[in-house]
Design an enzyme around this catalytic site. Sequence first.
Site, PDB file in Angstrom:
ATOM      1  N   ASP A 196       0.946  -1.255   0.099  1.00 51.01           N
ATOM      2  CA  ASP A 196       0.115  -0.130  -0.027  1.00 51.01           C
ATOM      3  C   ASP A 196       0.774   1.174  -0.006  1.00 51.01           C
ATOM      4  OD1 ASP A 196      -2.151   1.476   0.175  1.00 51.01           O
ATOM      5  OD2 ASP A 196      -2.463   1.577   2.482  1.00 51.01           O
ATOM      6  N   GLU A 224       2.865   4.788  -3.706  1.00 49.32           N
ATOM      7  CA  GLU A 224       3.081   5.720  -5.061  1.00 49.32           C
ATOM      8  C   GLU A 224       4.591   6.093  -5.108  1.00 49.32           C
ATOM      9  OE1 GLU A 224       0.816   5.669  -2.795  1.00 49.32           O
ATOM     10  OE2 GLU A 224      -0.555   4.637  -4.065  1.00 49.32           O
ATOM     11  N   ASP A 241      -8.784   3.896  -2.488  1.00 43.73           N
ATOM     12  CA  ASP A 241      -9.776   4.325  -1.423  1.00 43.73           C
ATOM     13  C   ASP A 241     -10.836   4.933  -2.419  1.00 43.73           C
ATOM     14  OD1 ASP A 241      -7.874   3.788   0.208  1.00 43.73           O
ATOM     15  OD2 ASP A 241      -7.198   5.873   0.653  1.00 43.73           O
TER      16      ASP A 241
HETATM   17  C1  GLC Z   1      -4.525   3.460   2.493  1.00 44.60           C
HETATM   18  C2  GLC Z   1      -5.206   2.230   1.742  1.00 44.60           C
HETATM   19  C3  GLC Z   1      -6.347   1.712   2.626  1.00 44.60           C
HETATM   20  C4  GLC Z   1      -5.831   1.320   3.851  1.00 44.60           C
HETATM   21  C5  GLC Z   1      -5.018   2.449   4.598  1.00 44.60           C
HETATM   22  C6  GLC Z   1      -4.474   2.017   5.974  1.00 44.60           C
HETATM   23  O1  GLC Z   1      -5.576   4.525   2.615  1.00 44.60           O
HETATM   24  O2  GLC Z   1      -5.446   2.446   0.597  1.00 44.60           O
HETATM   25  O3  GLC Z   1      -6.719   0.366   1.794  1.00 44.60           O
HETATM   26  O4  GLC Z   1      -6.899   0.661   4.802  1.00 44.60           O
HETATM   27  O5  GLC Z   1      -4.011   3.038   3.781  1.00 44.60           O
HETATM   28  O6  GLC Z   1      -3.408   1.219   5.949  1.00 44.60           O
END
Ligand code: GLC
Length: 872
Positions: free
Chosen positions: A402, A405, A480
């Site tokens: 996650d 980027e 998200d």
């Molecule tokens: C980011 C991710 C999400 C996750 C959050 C906390 O927003 O896209 O899916 O729950 O981080 O890790």
Amino acid sequence: MRAYWVIFVIGCGSAVPADSDDPLPARCAGPLPAFATREAGTLTTRCGDLEVSARPLAGGIIQLRYGSVVERSWAVVEAPVDDPEATLGGDGDRAVACTAAMTVAIDTQCRVRATLADGTVIVDDVELAAGDRLRLVRAAQPDRVYGLGERTGGLDKRGRAWTFWNTDAYDPAHGGWAPDQDPLYQSIPFAVHVNAGVAHGLFVDQPRRMVFDYTDPGRDVIDAEARSLEQYLIAGPRMAEVVERYTRLTGRPALPPRWALGFHQSRWGYPDGGTLEAIAERFRRDGIPADALWLDIQHLRGFRTFTVDDAFSQASLDRVRALGFKVVAIADPGIKIDPGYDVYESGVAGGHFLRDASGVFSGTAWPGASAFPDFSRAATRVWWGGHVTGLRARGIDGIWLDVNEPTTFPEGGGGNTVPDELVVDGDGEPTTMAAFHNAYALEESRATFEAIAETGERPFVLSRAGYAGIQRYAAVWTGDTPSTWSGLAQTLPMLLGLGVSGVPIVGSDIGGYSGHASPELYARWMALGSISPFARAHVTDGVPGQEPWMFTDEVTELSRDLLVERYRLLPYLYSLADEAARTGAPILRPLIWEFSDDPAVAELGDQAMLGPSILVAPIVQPGTTTREVYLPAGRWFELHSGAIHEGPATITVSTTLAALPMFVREGAILPALEAGQLVLDVYPGAPSSFTLYDDTGRTTISLTAEADGASVSIARSRPSPIQVRVHRVDTALVGVDGATGHAYDADARIATATVEAANAAVRFHYDPAITELAPPITVAFEVEVPADTPGQVFIASSATGWTHEPLTRVSASLARGSLTVPRGEWFDYKVTRGSFDTVEKLADCSERANRYRFGAPSSKTITVATWRDRCN
Ligand code: GLC
């Protein structure tokens, strides 16, 4: 860094050069013009400071390079091989490269004109500006543009400018990405362009910041913050061929483990192992199929990547796994700057972190001040992989990448990233983050995938960010997505766009990320999730969970039904994942992929094909009671009932909260798993075949409609029983050759027989005439009533004009019967005792909403709590 531009502009900007009516060069092998050279299989032209070259590659691809800087490609895996048939030469004052599929002509001003063999001009440079950035203006915009990775908007991507720059797209005002937001997390500069039904591909292999601008209908603009642009022109003529060729260049996904295609449950915030165990038990107790539970950042010790907080004991995780669940854990790239934390310390010692003038670069991520690994460095990938293997050894089965980027959190919210000017290793060819940014997550995924693959297991990695080629290492979810109807409606075209862009294993947060989904929104999202290649419910922190039982009983039940149906179709899904691994074809594909000649589907983004054979039309609008479904030419069978529709047609289907309209294309061969037994549902039509994959190997199945029935042939390496079910046998089965135990179900209009041998040719004999497209069907009712219920029990339904039809009281508390209803349609009903004065009520005497059933062979026991005349 962008203080000044060294730009020279060539061309006058006229829409089409004067020689536009001369698409094909007369001679490809004429003498080279003076501004061109030829070396090995590459033709190079020079105009002032600019160099433009063309290199025909074997297999219908021409590689173009604008600018002479050769940068390492992170996307292309297959070493390009020259096209041995290509000719490079001159045509008057143009330099030309000719192949069987297309021709490239470069004029004295280095403008490229590329033409398909059929004469269609696919590239027509009218303006070319180079310097610190490259800007190409091209005439002849395609009729349609598909792909471009993960994008908001409709299926056809014309009319907007799309930015390639991986971005944490979270917008606090929306609890996720905003409607129409661009860019999102992934950058895949690959488009499928279609002209008059003929597809070709354009892949611009440049991970620096770049824009494709399709806003002006007369011209396309490519604008990159780069001194060179590597481009691949990819021949079709079908979308499938373009994507097959593109994924030969950039790689195809490995086959995921089978559990990856099951249902997954996640949330940010499961506080401890005990909670996970309770969730796992609940899935099993409620009979809701699921394969994996996910650990978000709350499972880390103070957000330290590759740690597991004591609240998640090994024993607890083992118990979850003993219930048949896999566990997937998040691994964020921002490593807490914390002397004493082994990942940080070994990272510093090994020189694995990005550096700025002051030493290890520090950016803010979840743990606060964080260091970021340089995934462009081989040794760093190995170091990261070592930590991944460590998690595997603790029983973590899959890895979730996650915020890659990579995201840094600036003051005041909103995603940012590490500075462009940071130097990266570039696998021994140092460059900067400006050049590596979009490929950062790709190489992080590679490090993760390769570490798991080395243990001998099939990796399952999910990544939020990515670049062309991400499919080699990771599945992708749409980040998200806010829990809104607009978020849901944008999801299907986004998944389809990713599929066309070579990324087949894709999904969204079921229920949406921001949370507080209404029961209706969750139900509709679950339906879409149940046919998404990757199916995971997830939600943010601090809001109610989005497990299937968190809404209403009705939603729990319909979620179960949708997921049971997904699991029934897993052999089909798994075979599609195998097809994706072999050819790059998406699992969920736009209709235009399958029906390229049908203009009615060119922009159709709210329906999809699940593989070649199942058309799905999920509902993404609130308050929907009917929806229109477009069925292309040919015969279609409603999936659950066999009701026939002749396409092309737009039909209106009635929907309930449980509805997920699905139609099977004639010729379909659908493998399914029912009660542990492999079943093949076949729908004879034009001759067809399907490659079934299971972990014992591949089985080739062919189906042919015959004048007096149908034949099915099965070729595999080992024998085992398969039940073959032929759909829409409207009159009695005459007999079956080559199989045992044949039977005929007149209600379902299905003939069955069982095949054991490895290689079998089965012949079903019957009259294939269809007597009625959708003959009414009899559905069974089994109703539990309070034991002291007096008299008879009835069903009143919309299917019979709300008359009261008697059931048979088989015991004090059970009544049974059947009703003949329209096949393949939803209908509403209530249980009564012969009049609406006695209609059923809920236990608290409130009115119960209409119950609903579907006109297909099925049975279900329902329970009546009490009766109206007993309520006051
Ligand atoms: C980011 C991710 C999400 C996750 C959050 C906390 O927003 O896209 O899916 O729950 O981080 O890790």
